[in-house]
Design an enzyme around this catalytic site. Structure first.
Site, PDB file in Angstrom:
ATOM      1  N   HIS A   1      -1.271  -0.774   6.397  1.00  0.00           N
ATOM      2  CA  HIS A   1      -1.000   0.341   7.311  1.00  0.00           C
ATOM      3  C   HIS A   1      -0.192  -0.073   8.540  1.00  0.00           C
ATOM      4  O   HIS A   1      -0.268   0.571   9.581  1.00  0.00           O
ATOM      5  CB  HIS A   1      -2.306   1.000   7.785  1.00  0.00           C
TER       6      HIS A   1
ATOM      7  N   GLU B   1      -2.630  10.208  -0.985  1.00  0.00           N
ATOM      8  CA  GLU B   1      -3.891   9.466  -0.921  1.00  0.00           C
ATOM      9  C   GLU B   1      -4.291   9.195   0.518  1.00  0.00           C
ATOM     10  O   GLU B   1      -5.459   9.258   0.880  1.00  0.00           O
ATOM     11  CB  GLU B   1      -3.750   8.132  -1.677  1.00  0.00           C
ATOM     12  N   GLU B   2      -3.291   8.880   1.352  1.00  0.00           N
ATOM     13  CA  GLU B   2      -3.596   8.342   2.674  1.00  0.00           C
ATOM     14  C   GLU B   2      -4.250   9.348   3.617  1.00  0.00           C
ATOM     15  O   GLU B   2      -5.123   8.975   4.410  1.00  0.00           O
ATOM     16  CB  GLU B   2      -2.329   7.788   3.345  1.00  0.00           C
TER      17      GLU B   2
ATOM     18  N   ASP C   1       0.839  -1.209   0.000  1.00  0.00           N
ATOM     19  CA  ASP C   1       0.000   0.000   0.000  1.00  0.00           C
ATOM     20  C   ASP C   1       0.857   1.234   0.000  1.00  0.00           C
ATOM     21  O   ASP C   1       1.216   1.731   1.058  1.00  0.00           O
ATOM     22  CB  ASP C   1      -0.932  -0.034   1.224  1.00  0.00           C
TER      23      ASP C   1
ATOM     24  N   ASP D   1      -4.675  -0.129  -6.061  1.00  0.00           N
ATOM     25  CA  ASP D   1      -4.465   0.268  -4.669  1.00  0.00           C
ATOM     26  C   ASP D   1      -5.082  -0.755  -3.720  1.00  0.00           C
ATOM     27  O   ASP D   1      -5.743  -0.415  -2.745  1.00  0.00           O
ATOM     28  CB  ASP D   1      -5.034   1.669  -4.413  1.00  0.00           C
TER      29      ASP D   1
END
Lengths: 460, 460
Positions: free
Chosen positions: B426, B329-330, B295, B357
């Site tokens: 994550h 993006e996060e 990711d 993604d």
């Protein structure tokens, strides 16, 4: 993070509105199989324990522990019957010495290489073998060489697995013959040993073992070994620089007398047609250089999982379902043959057998004998597809259940995603941490789904 | 080992005998895309390098390095154009302190727990926060509680991801709202902090971060943090034994002023309709507690791979194909919005965008906007299926390309196998070694195949 606008994938329930009641019931049952396995299944924990028992090649102490452990799991499940089936198995041992190093004209070239004996290889003798190396890339290339260019040397098959294939088993199918028969071919040309590039899709320093066979009685048995893919690259590079370098290899493996071992079997007796037997299996032995997590601890624990799932969801199969943990798939397939022999001698009616022996990865579908495939496809193809099992193809099963075929049993094999399998196959890297809990369980649920359909509807 | 009686899976060539020439040409092109990518593709090596640059959350030094590295890859490929697009991004930093421990009535309960701040959280202050803990399992449960039972306490959302789902994104979709909005809801009841069980499919000691949002302006901003799943289990067990225990947490995270960063863009200009633009993308930023391998380093390197594959196979797309590595993006999605804003201001005609993604795992299919889905399914559904891309479903794309939709661009997302994604998502465990080279490349080949079809035939 990914968008929460998630892909909507239609689940069986919502697509079955105008479909016969039985299909709706099957859809519910297969959904329940998946939920029960994913939420309550114990196969991942069993596999952790199995892998901790130590290597379990046929005849080893670890294989005895694995037999006892596997039986103990099934003893606690509340099955109708659990038993051990004796079988004589070969007993090859690796010995305590495995070394290879390059002896070149410049000291810089003199490095150790990671290698392992192939299963069944003879020893090099205590002094090992030092000889020049002939690198070839195919049987054709070896065949065209003059004997004088091979005599007294070590043949080095440097044949990478072809990465272009979508399914790695196709690449394995092309390359495995060098491992199985390479020593014989090299010996026929007068070579004193054979080493090959490990059959692996990965570039790393793990050597991948596997069975080799001496089938040519007219030539001397010479040692056969696998170099890690990195070692193969190094040897090849060194040969380009110094074609006359020598390779020293030393392996103290040997074949001991056969010993008794066991297939481990547990069954749920069928409620309506108990004499029609369905087998779901894997093989309990594994190569001695790793934990055999994917090959084939996964398949064994998945097979027991099928029984646990049926019990946990309260499903009583109409036909008898047996989980069979076969012994000795890797270097003899004795367990599979003995199981079929006993079944025949007892006049048992095996209607269907499925094996998981391609790793504990996300299932993609099944290889199925053609008669049954047509029926499965027509009746349940789209249902199985909604559970991610899209690839229903003809043929393809494990080695162990093969001998049942001549007694009329229809066969199938679980086809998991194949991308990672040959990174670990027969190597020290085939360890428990390479197995994902959900992928393993989904494989078990896939097998349980197919077994459920056959248990309900038979094969005719 | 597996039987060499391998499953025969029909490859496109042998099934296209009576199919129009164009489909046969497409089949050959898609085969070539796969072979070129699997055999020559560099995306795996690029990803190794990217992951070695250090964490790359928006605004960090690592993100600057990632921008420069990604541009340097594209600079060497021989593309028609490579450029950086400036974008202002938020700059949240974790700080150097993250601790949690239990203070119970018995010393035995006093243990440290693994936790991390959620992205965007306020700090606890240097002294940290010590308070009693209210464990809840849903928003409903919290809603029904009396304020006096929550005031001054830490709310602990202990909501496991539901393992029963076949696709883990469904479980994530159900649970992510506790991470995103949980602090606000807890604050509304008077809590002083919120901790939650990590959104993870794995039981281990890695805490999983991710974005949280303060959207309720009427309540104080309280700190939000994620416990590892193991820590959540321990805290829950300790609470059963001692409901009045206190949890001490300390986190020194903070939000700094916005800084400039970049989207990184490279393109191959179309030969026939250069003004029709196709985007293939991923996001370059990643959470700061890991390497962001899946990711979304994977999606970025796959996107560049699409361009490299086209160049290597000598395919000149009729329409312009752009690889876009989006920033942020996060925790803001600023890169995606800026890209769409600039495209609109330049009056560019974006006809199609696809994002990867969801990890570098074996591709199973695509989520596609419905108009295009119907056409793809009718014309190329079976062709794509023969490459393992069976799951063509409606909707589902990445966050970054979303803003292009309002300008009429059709969207799609790559759907890889989802089983392992949320083990690493994550978390510090999202590292390069979790990515398989073949799975990563197959994802790139899948995107390249769809991009090829749109580049050839457009979207109308």
């Amino acid at each position: 993070m990914r968008s929460l606008l998630l892909t909507v994938i239609l689940l069986p329930l919502s697509t079955q509105a105008q479909i016969p009641t039985s299909v709706r019931a099957d859809s519910l049952a297969i959904r329940s199989i998946h939920t029960t396995t994913l939420v309550q299944g114990d196969c991942y924990d069993w596999l952790r324990d199995l892998c901790a028992l130590g290597p379990r090649l046929s005849g080893s102490v670890g294989s005895e522990k694995a037999v006892a452990y596997t039986k103990s799991i099934m003893d606690t499940l509340g099955l109708d019957r659990v038993w051990l089936q004796p079988v004589m198995v070969p007993h090859w041992v690796r010995g305590d010495q495995e070394q290879a190093h390059i002896i070149g004209r410049r000291p810089l070239l003199n490095e150790s290489l990671t290698l392992c004996a192939l299963g069944g290889s003879v020893s090099t003798g205590d002094d090992g073998i030092s000889a020049q190396v002939v690198e070839v890339h195919s049987y054709d290339e070896l065949r065209k060489m003059k004997p004088k260019d091979v005599e007294g040397k070590i043949v080095f098959f440097n044949v990478p697995m072809n990465q272009a294939h979508l399914r790695t088993f196709h690449a394995y199918g092309e390359t495995a013959r060098y491992r199985v028969f390479g020593a014989d071919s090299a010996s026929k040309k007068g070579a004193v040993a054979m080493v090959l590039r490990s059959l692996s899709t990965s570039l790393d320093d793990y050597p991948h073992t596997g069975v080799m066979v001496y089938r040519d009685t007219t030539v001397p048995h010479i040692p056969g070994a696998a170099l890690s893919t990195v070692a193969a690259e190094r040897l090849s590079a060194a040969l380009r620089e110094d074609p006359k370098l020598k390779l020293h290899i030393r392996m103290t493996c040997e074949t001991l007398p056969d010993v008794v071992s066991y297939n481990v079997i547990g069954e749920i007796r069928g409620t309506e047609k108990p004499d029609e037997i369905i087998v779901v299996g894997g093989h309990l032995d594994a190569w001695d250089n790793g934990a055999g997590a994917h090959d084939d601890g996964a398949g064994c624990m998945q097979s027991i999982q099928v029984l646990q799932t049926f019990l946990d969801m309260g499903y009583a199969p109409k036909r008898t379902v047996r989980a069979v943990m076969y012994m000795n798939e890797e270097n003899g397939a004795r367990g599979g043959r003995e199981y079929a022999r006993v079944a025949d001698s007892l006049d048992e009616n095996h209607i269907f057998a499925i094996e998981s022996d391609a790793g504990g990865f996300t299932p993609r579908g099944f290889g199925i004998d053609s008669v049954l495939l047509v029926r499965i496809n027509a009746n349940w193809g789209s249902l199985l597809g909604s559970f991610g099992l899209h690839e229903l193809t003809e043929g393809g099963h494990g080695v162990d259940i093969g001998p049942l075929k001549e007694h009329g049993c229809l066969l199938a094999g679980l086809n998991p995603d194949s991308q990672r399998y040959f990174d670990y196959h027969h190597a020290p890297s085939d360890t428990f941490d390479k197995v994902n809990h959900r992928e393993l369980k989904l494989g078990a649920a896939a097998m349980a789904s197919l077994v459920y359909l056959v248990a309900e509807y038979g094969v005719k």
